[in-house]
Design a protein around this motif. Structure first.
Motif, mmCIF file in Angstrom:
data_model
loop_
_atom_site.group_PDB
_atom_site.id
_atom_site.type_symbol
_atom_site.label_atom_id
_atom_site.label_comp_id
_atom_site.label_asym_id
_atom_site.label_seq_id
_atom_site.Cartn_x
_atom_site.Cartn_y
_atom_site.Cartn_z
ATOM 1 N N ARG A 138 31.976 46.668 33.585
ATOM 2 C CA ARG A 138 33.428 46.518 33.755
ATOM 3 C C ARG A 138 33.838 45.051 33.710
ATOM 4 O O ARG A 138 34.868 44.711 33.133
ATOM 5 C CB ARG A 138 33.859 47.157 35.081
ATOM 6 N N GLN A 139 33.017 44.177 34.319
ATOM 7 C CA GLN A 139 33.324 42.744 34.266
ATOM 8 C C GLN A 139 33.258 42.228 32.837
ATOM 9 O O GLN A 139 34.118 41.458 32.400
ATOM 10 C CB GLN A 139 32.349 41.969 35.155
ATOM 11 N N GLY A 142 36.174 43.395 31.009
ATOM 12 C CA GLY A 142 37.341 42.608 31.415
ATOM 13 C C GLY A 142 37.379 41.262 30.709
ATOM 14 O O GLY A 142 38.438 40.821 30.249
ATOM 15 N N ARG A 145 38.376 41.814 27.178
ATOM 16 C CA ARG A 145 39.826 42.053 27.054
ATOM 17 C C ARG A 145 40.601 40.752 27.134
ATOM 18 O O ARG A 145 41.524 40.512 26.364
ATOM 19 C CB ARG A 145 40.292 43.014 28.151
#
Length: 523
Positions: A138-139, A142, A145
Motif C-alpha cells: 500500500r505504501q 501510494g 500514485r
C-alpha cells in the motif's frame, strides 16, 4: 536467534495449568493466570503471542475474557485457543463467532496441544508477514500514485523512452508544448521534434553521456507540430536495473522560448543603451580638437573596452596659439567610469570659467591652479564612492614654444625631440586619493617639430596570447622612430595602432585605450 514465543495459559484449575505448562515449556516462554481478570492484567503488561483460555471459569468465563480482548485494538489480533471439556457444536460455534481460532478438548493430549499451538503460531506469523507485505504494498502504491500525479501535473514536459529510444510515455505538458497528442508520438523517436537548427555535436555529446550511464543537460532548439520553433531546457538521464542495464531514458524539459526572447530583448536593449551611451560619451568626454591652432597638429584616438570609456580628454583653446589638453583615466571600466569622467570634465569646465572671471584680460589661471581647484572640488566625492582618477593637464604655447604641465598619477607624457624621447612625469598622486595633496606644475621649452604623446595605460598594458604586455618601451621606440623619420602625427598614430593590433593578434582590448599626438610645426 529469535526468542521463543510467549504463551499465556489462563485456567482456574492448577492441574490443567501443570499439564499444559509441561507440554509447552520446552519450546515456549509460558506464563500462567488462574482467573480471567488476572489473565487480562498480564496481557496488559506483556502481550503474548498466543493465549490458551479455559472456557469455564468462575467470575469471568472464557467468552467474557475473549470479548474484552477482541474489543481492544491492542489485543484483538492475539490468537486464542479455547481449552474446554465440552465438545458440542453449540459451544464450538459460539467460540468461533467470538473470535477463537481453535479448540483443545479435555482430557489434554500433550502431542495434540503442541501441534495445535505450532499451527496457530505459524498461522499468526504468516498473518503478520502478510499484513506487513500488504502495508508495504500500500505504501508503494501510494508513492506510485504521488509520482504519477506529480508527473501528470508537472509544469515541465516529461518523456520516457525505451532502450531503443522509442517514446513510451509523455505527460500532458509535453502535448501542450509540442502540439502533438500522445497517440501521435508513442513508439516514435524524439527526433520528430528536431528543428535542424541544433549543432550535431550536441547530439553526439548527449548520446555519448547517456550510453556511459551519465545524465545530460542542455538547451535544444525544437519544432512544434505547427512548425513553430521553440527552445527548451532539457535534462536527460538513463534508468538502470540492478545489473546496470539501461531500461529506459527519461527527459524532463522546460519551454524557455519566452525566457530566451526576453533575454534577447534585454541584450538588444542593453546594446542600444551602450551605443547611445557611447555616442553621448564621445560628445561629452572627448572634446573636439581646435581647428584653428597656429603651428600645431593634433591627432586623437580612443578605443573603449566595454562600449563606453573610462578614459577621457578635452581641449581648451585660450588663443590662436595657446591651448591646453586635460586627459584622464578613471579607475574601472564601463558606464560608471564614463559617468565619473563626464562629471570631472564638467567640473573642470565650470572651474575654468570661475577662475577666468578673476583674471585680468590676456591672463589665464595656471595649470597648477586649475588642477588643485579640481582636486579640492571632486576628491571628497571620489573618496566617498571609493574611486580615483589619474589625470594630466598640459598647456602649450605654440608661439612661445613652452609647455606647462601637472601630472596627477597619470602615465608620463612623452616628448620627442630629435633622437631623444623624454618622459614628462610628476610625483603627485591621482585625484581622489588624499584630500591634502598639493599638485605641482612643471615647465619645459619646446622646439619646432617636437612631438608630444599622451596615452593611457590601456595601450602599454595591451596583452598578447602569452600574457605579455606591449609595454612603455615599445611606445617610446615607435615615437622615436617616427620623429626621426619626420612622420606626421597621423602616420605615427596609424603606426602605433597597427603595431599594437599585430602584437595582440587583434584581440579585444581589456582596458580603455587612448592616445593624443601633438606636433609643433615650423613657423
Amino acid at each position: 536467534m529469535n526468542p521463543p514465543a510467549h504463551i499465556l495459559i489462563i485456567d482456574d484449575i492448577p492441574l490443567n495449568l501443570e499439564v499444559l505448562g509441561a507440554s509447552l515449556a520446552r519450546e515456549y516462554d509460558v506464563q500462567f493466570a488462574t482467573s480471567g481478570a488476572q489473565g487480562l492484567a498480564l496481557v496488559q503488561q506483556q502481550a503474548p503471542d498466543l493465549i490458551l483460555l479455559d472456557v469455564m471459569m468462575p467470575g469471568m468465563d472464557g467468552y467474557q475474557v475473549l470479548e474484552i480482548l477482541k474489543s481492544d485494538p491492542a489485543t484483538q489480533s492475539i490468537p486464542v485457543i479455547f481449552v474446554t471439556a465440552r465438545n458440542d457444536v453449540e459451544c464450538e460455534t459460539r467460540a468461533l463467532e467470538a473470535g477463537a481460532v481453535d479448540f483443545i478438548h479435555k482430557p489434554i493430549n500433550p502431542v495434540l496441544v503442541r501441534a495445535r499451538v505450532r499451527l496457530q503460531l505459524a498461522a499468526a506469523l504468516a498473518q503478520r508477514e502478510l499484513q506487513h507485505s500488504l502495508s508495504e504494498l500500500r505504501q508503494a502504491q501510494g508513492r506510485l500514485r504521488v509520482l504519477s500525479m506529480a508527473t501528470e501535473q508537472s509544469p515541465s514536459a516529461v518523456v520516457i523512452c525505451g532502450p531503443n529510444a522509442a517514446i513510451e510515455y509523455v505527460n500532458p505538458q509535453f502535448c501542450q508544448v509540442t502540439g502533438y497528442d500522445a497517440a501521435e508520438v508513442l513508439g516514435k523517436n524524439p527526433r520528430i521534434l528536431n528543428s535542424g537548427q541544433n549543432d550535431p555535436a550536441i547530439y553526439l555529446d548527449m548520446w555519448s553521456r547517456l550510453k556511459r550511464g551519465e545524465p545530460w543537460s542542455g538547451e535544444l532548439i525544437n519544432r512544434r507540430k505547427s512548425g513553430e520553433i521553440f527552445r527548451e531546457e532539457a535534462h536527460l538521464a538513463p534508468i538502470k536495473d540492478d545489473e546496470g542495464r539501461t531500461l529506459h531514458y527519461v527527459a524532463v524539459k522546460t519551454d524557455i522560448t519566452a525566457r530566451h526572447q526576453a533575454e534577447q530583448a534585454l541584450a538588444q536593449a542593453r546594446q542600444r543603451e551602450l551605443e547611445t551611451a557611447a555616442f553621448i560619451q564621445h560628445k561629452l568626454l572627448f572634446g573636439q580638437v581646435p581647428t584653428d591652432l597656429e603651428a600645431c597638429q593634433v591627432v586623437c584616438y580612443t578605443e573603449p573596452c566595454q562600449g563606453v570609456d573610462g578614459d577621457f580628454y578635452t581641449f581648451t583653446r585660450l588663443s590662436s596659439s595657446v591651448f591646453e589638453v586635460l586627459t584622464g583615466d578613471v579607475m574601472g571600466k564601463g558606464v560608471t567610469a564614463a559617468l565619473i569622467g563626464a562629471g570631472l570634465k564638467n567640473t573642470y569646465r565650470w572651474l575654468f570659467s570661475e577662475l577666468m572671471a578673476d583674471q585680468t584680460p590676456g591672463n589665464y589661471p595656471s595649470a597648477a591652479t586649475l588642477m588643485n581647484a579640481l582636486h579640492a572640488a571632486v576628491t571628497p566625492e571620489l573618496i566617498a564612492v571609493n574611486a580615483f582618477v589619474t589625470m594630466s593637464l598640459l598647456r602649450i604655447d605654440c608661439k612661445a614654444k613652452t609647455l606647462s604641465w601637472v601630472n596627477a598619477g597619470h602615465t608620463p607624457t612623452l616628448l620627442a625631440q630629435g633622437q631623444q624621447v623624454t618622459e614628462l612625469i610628476g610625483d603627485n598622486l591621482p585625484i581622489g586619493v588624499l584630500e591634502h595633496e598639493v599638485y605641482a606644475e612643471h615647465k619645459v621649452q619646446l622646439q619646432a617639430g617636437d612631438t608630444l604623446l599622451l596615452y593611457s595605460d590601456g595601450l602599454s598594458e595591451s596583452a598578447n596570447s602569452s600574457r605579455q604586455y606591449y609595454g612603455d618601451q615599445r611606445i617610446q621606440q615607435l615615437l622615436s622612430q617616427g620623429q626621426q623619420a619626420g612622420h606626421s602625427p597621423e602616420l605615427m598614430m596609424a603606426t602605433l595602432r597597427s603595431d599594437i593590433e599585430a602584437f595582440t593578434e587583434q584581440s579585444p582590448a581589456e582596458d580603455d585605450r587612448t592616445a593624443v599626438f601633438i606636433q609643433l610645426q615650423a613657423a
